[in-house]
Design an enzyme around this catalytic site. Structure first.
Site, PDB file in Angstrom:
ATOM      1  N   CYS A  89       0.124   3.806   2.741  1.00  0.00           N
ATOM      2  CA  CYS A  89       0.577   3.278   4.040  1.00  0.00           C
ATOM      3  C   CYS A  89       2.062   3.570   4.234  1.00  0.00           C
ATOM      4  O   CYS A  89       2.487   3.992   5.311  1.00  0.00           O
ATOM      5  CB  CYS A  89       0.350   1.767   4.120  1.00  0.00           C
ATOM      6  SG  CYS A  89      -1.380   1.264   3.964  1.00  0.00           S
ATOM      7  N   CYS A  93       0.835  -1.208   0.000  1.00  0.00           N
ATOM      8  CA  CYS A  93       0.000   0.000   0.000  1.00  0.00           C
ATOM      9  C   CYS A  93       0.870   1.259   0.000  1.00  0.00           C
ATOM     10  O   CYS A  93       1.543   1.547   0.991  1.00  0.00           O
ATOM     11  CB  CYS A  93      -0.909  -0.051   1.237  1.00  0.00           C
ATOM     12  SG  CYS A  93      -1.748   1.482   1.632  1.00  0.00           S
TER      13      CYS A  93
END
Length: 134
Positions: A59, A56
């Site tokens: 993230c 991600c």
């Protein structure tokens, strides 16, 4: 020109889990159960869980800020859970997007931030820590 834009929008590489971070990376259900049991019943302790994934981009982008918050807000406990490693824990907390930050006090969710929204997360952490000391 393509390389200019790709460098602008490519998230930084994920930081190494080593070092002096106060973020507790949880990699097993047993560890999560132990950590959750140790902290959930304290009504004054704020727990902040970062549900993320290695793949991600957002993230990875917010990870340094999350680690920084963990260092500055010593009155809270910060956890990092990879949704691919602990999918059952992510399901229990109804995580549908990454990153999702769940803020908990006294074993109950008090707030949630979905997305790499550093300012919103910091504001909420600050608010719930401040409410502990009043």
């Amino acid at each position: 020109m393509g390389s200019f834009f790709s460098t602008m929008f490519t998230p930084p590489p994920a930081a190494d889990d080593g070092g002096d971070s106060r973020v507790v990376a949880v990699h097993s259900t047993a560890t999560w159960d132990e950590q959750w049991g140790a902290h959930k019943s304290n009504p004054n302790k704020l727990i902040v869980i970062d549900f993320s994934a290695t793949w991600c981009g957002p993230c990875r982008f917010i990870e340094p800020a999350f680690k920084d918050m963990a260092g500055r807000f010593a009155d809270a406990v910060f956890f990092k859970i990879d949704v691919d490693e602990l999918s059952e824990v992510a399901r229990q907390w109804k995580v549908e997007a990454m990153p999702t930050f769940v803020l908990i006090k006294g074993g109950k969710e008090v707030s949630r931030v979905v997305g790499a929204k550093k300012d919103e997360l910091e504001r909420k952490v600050n608010m719930f820590i401040s409410s502990s000391s009043s």
